[in-house]
Structures are given as C-alpha cells and as structure tokens.
Design a protein around this motif. Sequence first.
Motif, PDB file in Angstrom:
ATOM      1  N   GLY A  77       0.815  -1.204   0.000  1.00 57.15           N
ATOM      2  CA  GLY A  77       0.000   0.000   0.000  1.00 57.15           C
ATOM      3  C   GLY A  77       0.852   1.258   0.000  1.00 57.15           C
ATOM      4  N   VAL A  78       2.124   1.091   0.255  1.00 53.40           N
ATOM      5  CA  VAL A  78       3.101   2.179   0.279  1.00 53.40           C
ATOM      6  C   VAL A  78       4.151   1.835  -0.777  1.00 53.40           C
ATOM      7  CG1 VAL A  78       4.791   3.374   1.727  1.00 53.40           C
ATOM      8  CG2 VAL A  78       2.692   2.507   2.736  1.00 53.40           C
ATOM      9  N   PRO A  79       4.635   2.807  -1.526  1.00 44.97           N
ATOM     10  CA  PRO A  79       5.548   2.481  -2.631  1.00 44.97           C
ATOM     11  C   PRO A  79       6.973   2.127  -2.216  1.00 44.97           C
ATOM     12  CG  PRO A  79       5.246   4.843  -2.505  1.00 44.97           C
ATOM     13  CD  PRO A  79       4.314   4.239  -1.476  1.00 44.97           C
ATOM     14  N   VAL A  80       7.124   1.174  -1.309  1.00 43.32           N
ATOM     15  CA  VAL A  80       8.457   0.783  -0.845  1.00 43.32           C
ATOM     16  C   VAL A  80       9.277   0.225  -2.008  1.00 43.32           C
ATOM     17  CG1 VAL A  80       9.767  -0.712   0.710  1.00 43.32           C
ATOM     18  CG2 VAL A  80       7.623   0.313   1.485  1.00 43.32           C
ATOM     19  N   SER A 125      22.602  -2.599  -1.243  1.00 39.60           N
ATOM     20  CA  SER A 125      22.839  -3.470  -0.092  1.00 39.60           C
ATOM     21  C   SER A 125      22.686  -2.684   1.206  1.00 39.60           C
ATOM     22  CB  SER A 125      24.231  -4.098  -0.167  1.00 39.60           C
ATOM     23  OG  SER A 125      24.314  -4.960  -1.278  1.00 39.60           O
ATOM     24  N   ILE A 126      23.267  -1.500   1.240  1.00 43.51           N
ATOM     25  CA  ILE A 126      23.178  -0.650   2.432  1.00 43.51           C
ATOM     26  C   ILE A 126      21.733  -0.208   2.659  1.00 43.51           C
ATOM     27  CG2 ILE A 126      23.876   1.575   3.413  1.00 43.51           C
ATOM     28  CD1 ILE A 126      26.594   1.124   1.864  1.00 43.51           C
ATOM     29  N   LEU A 127      21.069   0.256   1.603  1.00 37.49           N
ATOM     30  CA  LEU A 127      19.672   0.698   1.748  1.00 37.49           C
ATOM     31  C   LEU A 127      18.755  -0.445   2.165  1.00 37.49           C
ATOM     32  CD1 LEU A 127      19.119   3.226  -1.189  1.00 37.49           C
ATOM     33  CD2 LEU A 127      19.180   3.693   1.266  1.00 37.49           C
ATOM     34  N   PHE A 130      19.297  -1.058   6.014  1.00 39.68           N
ATOM     35  CA  PHE A 130      18.831  -0.033   6.945  1.00 39.68           C
ATOM     36  C   PHE A 130      17.415   0.482   6.682  1.00 39.68           C
ATOM     37  CE2 PHE A 130      23.472   0.365   7.397  1.00 39.68           C
ATOM     38  CZ  PHE A 130      23.558   0.202   8.768  1.00 39.68           C
ATOM     39  N   VAL A 131      16.925   0.399   5.431  1.00 35.27           N
ATOM     40  CA  VAL A 131      15.650   1.046   5.101  1.00 35.27           C
ATOM     41  C   VAL A 131      14.627   0.098   4.471  1.00 35.27           C
ATOM     42  CG1 VAL A 131      14.560   2.928   3.801  1.00 35.27           C
ATOM     43  CG2 VAL A 131      16.827   3.262   4.785  1.00 35.27           C
ATOM     44  N   GLU A 149      20.011 -12.477   9.903  1.00 35.93           N
ATOM     45  CA  GLU A 149      19.120 -12.886   8.803  1.00 35.93           C
ATOM     46  C   GLU A 149      19.163 -11.869   7.659  1.00 35.93           C
ATOM     47  OE1 GLU A 149      15.422 -15.337  10.789  1.00 35.93           O
ATOM     48  OE2 GLU A 149      15.492 -13.159  11.101  1.00 35.93           O
ATOM     49  N   MET A 150      19.150 -10.578   8.016  1.00 37.24           N
ATOM     50  CA  MET A 150      19.220  -9.550   6.970  1.00 37.24           C
ATOM     51  C   MET A 150      20.563  -9.599   6.252  1.00 37.24           C
ATOM     52  SD  MET A 150      17.092  -6.119   7.879  1.00 37.24           S
ATOM     53  CE  MET A 150      18.049  -5.548   9.239  1.00 37.24           C
TER      54      MET A 150
END
Length: 190
Positions: A77-80, A125-127, A130-131, A149-150
């Motif tokens: 529902g959000v443009p992630v 990879s960084i984004l 963290f985001v 895991e990430m």
Amino acid sequence: MKENNVRLFTAVGLLSALAYLLMLLNFPIPPFPGFLMIDFSDIPALIAAIVFGPIAGITVELLKNVINFIMTGSPTGVPVGHVANFAAGISFILPIAFIYQRFQTKKAMPAAILTGVVSMAVIMSILNYFVILPAYTLFLGSPAMSGPEMRQMITTGILPFNFVKGLVVGTAFYAIFFRLQSWTKKTMAA
C-alpha cells in the motif's frame, strides 16, 4: 530556447513512457529470491541521462516509478518497492552518465557501466539493510528479521542479484547505445 525545452520535455516524456512499459516486462532470475525482478527500464533513463543530462535521467526514473505505482499499486500500500527501484536506478545511471560525459569515448563506456554496477550493488545493499527490508516488514506486518538474517539475505540474494542485473542491463545498454551514437552526438550538440 523554447524549442529546446519542448524537445527536452517531449524526449523525457517518451523515454519515461518507454521505461514504464519496459518495467512491466520484468522477470525473476533463478536462483535469486522471486521478489527480485530484472527489467530493462533503466535503459531509457540512461539514454536520457547521457543525452540530456543527469536531471533528465533522474526524471525518467521518477516518472516510470510514479506511473507504475499509480497503475499497479504495491502489496504494502506504500511504494516501498518503487522507492527501492528509484534508488537502484539512480545509483546505476548517474555514475555511468558522469563518467561517459567526462570522457565521451567508446572505450570509457565499459568502465562507466562497471562503476554503475558496483555503485548500485553497494548502495542497494546498504539501503536494504537499513531502510527497505525494515520498511517491508513494517508495512506487511511480518516479523522483523534479525541482523544476521538480513545480512544473510543481502549477501546471498540482494548483492549478487544487483551485480547480475547491472551487468545484464549494462550489456544491453552498451549494445543499444552505440547503435544510437550518431543520434546522441547530434542531440548532445544541439
């Protein structure tokens, strides 16, 4: 001056529409996770960035994602995913455009593409750490992934996928761009 603006807006609009259509033709690459899809929608943005400048390339990347979000929506529902695609696109096209505009030779383009591939893979990879991955878990209501895991997901899936995607898209762009080189040189000179 007005003629140049009309030509620029028309070209950016057409390249954005083409990028949106190419974005619809996405497909997964085994063995990477199924949510990682490759498409060739960065090619029109690369052409815009090289011929008309970085702002034109960024605009094409932005417009294709806005149009795609409006037309197809997002599972969250959000443009992630669209924000991630935009970030990946600009981290890929900007190094290529800057290096090519600096040297403007056929020999510089492979180094420019390789720089764009590395830039996209590292930045994404960084984004993702963290985001993007935290945003997906938040908006989908999934349990949060642990740090290990990430890191595992990024090192075995996202990082190598972005290298492969960048090399595939960069190779396709290289083949197309030099067929259009006479047109691009005329357009850049105008």
